[in-house]
Write an enzyme that holds these catalytic residues in place. Structure first.
Site, PDB file in Angstrom:
ATOM      1  N   LYS A  32      17.388  59.275  40.587  1.00  0.00           N
ATOM      2  CA  LYS A  32      17.217  60.529  39.787  1.00  0.00           C
ATOM      3  C   LYS A  32      18.183  61.435  40.774  1.00  0.00           C
ATOM      4  CE  LYS A  32      12.921  59.476  37.716  1.00  0.00           C
ATOM      5  NZ  LYS A  32      13.357  58.850  36.518  1.00  0.00           N
ATOM      6  N   ASP A  35       4.364  62.404  44.694  1.00  0.00           N
ATOM      7  CA  ASP A  35       5.532  61.669  44.238  1.00  0.00           C
ATOM      8  C   ASP A  35       6.538  62.619  44.054  1.00  0.00           C
ATOM      9  OD1 ASP A  35       7.186  60.138  42.794  1.00  0.00           O
ATOM     10  OD2 ASP A  35       5.864  59.523  41.053  1.00  0.00           O
ATOM     11  N   TRP A  53       3.176  60.038  34.577  1.00  0.00           N
ATOM     12  CA  TRP A  53       3.517  59.306  36.006  1.00  0.00           C
ATOM     13  C   TRP A  53       2.392  59.415  36.969  1.00  0.00           C
ATOM     14  CZ3 TRP A  53       6.683  55.684  35.248  1.00  0.00           C
ATOM     15  CH2 TRP A  53       7.606  55.831  34.423  1.00  0.00           C
TER      16      TRP A  53
END
Length: 361
Positions: free
Chosen positions: A196, A172, A102
């Site tokens: 999440k 992030d 990511w």
């Protein structure tokens, strides 16, 4: 549903209490005669949800007064582009910590916008270990430093965050926001897809220091400008009403659990329980991440052979354990134990893994 154990990596498990409350309110939200799915984003009902959620984020995170909270579309993937579009201006360089898939995607998107520099990388360790972040060489003129706090695919997580001095630190936190306390004032911008730890897919939380807004060029499209979104209180276009509503319920659930600190204690207990099974298996199971970088959210592991893994995955699915097949880029197995996953479900998984080893070891 009592025999289903949800370990999906995202969208992930939501607290049962939150799902129950949403179900009860779905057709007639607080007596207004309409569903939360069909009310106007300009209505008083949604306005109350919107502002309450913002306030809860500020309180739970301990945000100083000079931060704004936004609810945006596009997931973290849009933020990979929005961050450099807003702040990687001409003549500036953005620094990236490349610690996995990511963070790598975020870096790739930034390269399309302007000049970048990789300040640290975990590539030599196959992204199974967080790179050293204590002695980064950060030029003073750098636009920002970007970091991914938890890499879901390889199951690694930052234990501590770098000191970037006067250079803005952007993070992030999609897969570990509100899973543990952080010192929010160390970051100039935090973003996180909700699916999440905070709610369903569809809304992204962005927390931005107000002083950073002055750096945003006026030439970028309005909908991609943090300045525009702050000015319009995340209502420049229709917000993801239902997703924000669900986030609000989860935030109130966190408060009722005793706050982020209490949630973090339970998260550590869940992770410890599963890692102990792996570490005490005599090699039958093996954790994939380096021990000093192990994630508290995504536990990646393998079994002693591919045949054993296939048998294990088949039996897990048969017994109601969902989402344990590893990401297609990493393979093997992965248990995602986000805030909404109860300790009892982790205990059930730990017991099953132990019993499976006895039968197949």
């Amino acid at each position: 549903m009592a025999n289903i154990y949800n370990f999906n990596a995202g969208p992930g498990a939501l607290p049962a209490e939150v799902l129950q409350e949403a179900q009860e309110e779905l057709r007639n939200y607080q007596g207004i005669g309409a569903s939360i799915l069909e009310i106007s984003h300009r209505s008083k009902a949604y306005e109350s949800i919107h502002h309450e959620a913002k306030q809860l984020i500020k309180e739970l995170m301990g945000l100083p007064s000079d931060y704004e909270v936004l609810f945006l579309h596009g997931g973290a993937s849009l933020q990979f582009s929005m961050v450099p579009i807003n702040f990687l201006t001409e003549g500036k360089v953005a620094g990236y910590i490349h610690c996995g898939t990511w963070s790598g995607k975020a870096w790739q998107e930034a390269q399309k916008i302007g000049q970048t520099l990789v300040l640290a990388s975990g590539e030599k360790q196959s992204f199974k270990q967080m790179p050293e972040l204590s002695n980064l060489n950060i030029p003073k003129e750098m636009a920002y430093v970007h970091l991914t706090s938890n890499e879901t695919i390889d199951g690694i997580q930052c234990r501590s965050f770098p000191d970037t001095g006067h250079v803005p630190l952007v993070v992030d936190m999609s897969s570990d926001i509100f899973s543990r306390p952080i010192e929010a004032s160390r970051f100039s911008l935090i973003y996180a897809g909700a699916q999440k730890n905070l709610g369903p897919a569809g809304v992204t939380i962005v927390i931005v220091r107000r002083s950073l807004l002055a750096r945003i060029p006026e030439t970028i499209p309005d909908i991609l400008s943090y300045h525009t979104q702050v000015k319009h209180h995340s209502l420049y276009n229709t917000p993801p009403v239902f997703s924000v509503y669900m986030v609000n319920l989860v935030l109130k659930w966190i408060v009722n659990q005793g706050g982020v600190q209490s949630v973090a204690v339970r998260n550590q207990q869940k992770a410890d329980l599963l890692y102990q099974v792996l570490d005490n298996s005599g090699g039958f199971y093996k954790g994939l991440a380096y021990k000093d970088s192990r994630s508290m959210m995504n536990i990646t592991f393998c079994a002693s052979s591919s045949e054993i893994e296939n048998k294990l995955l088949a039996e897990l699915e048969q017994e109601g354990f969902l989402g344990l097949k590893g990401h297609r880029d990493a393979g093997h197995l992965r248990a995602s134990i986000y805030n909404g996953v109860p300790y009892e479900h982790c205990k059930a998984l730990a017991d099953f893994l132990t019993e499976f080893q006895k039968r197949n070891g």
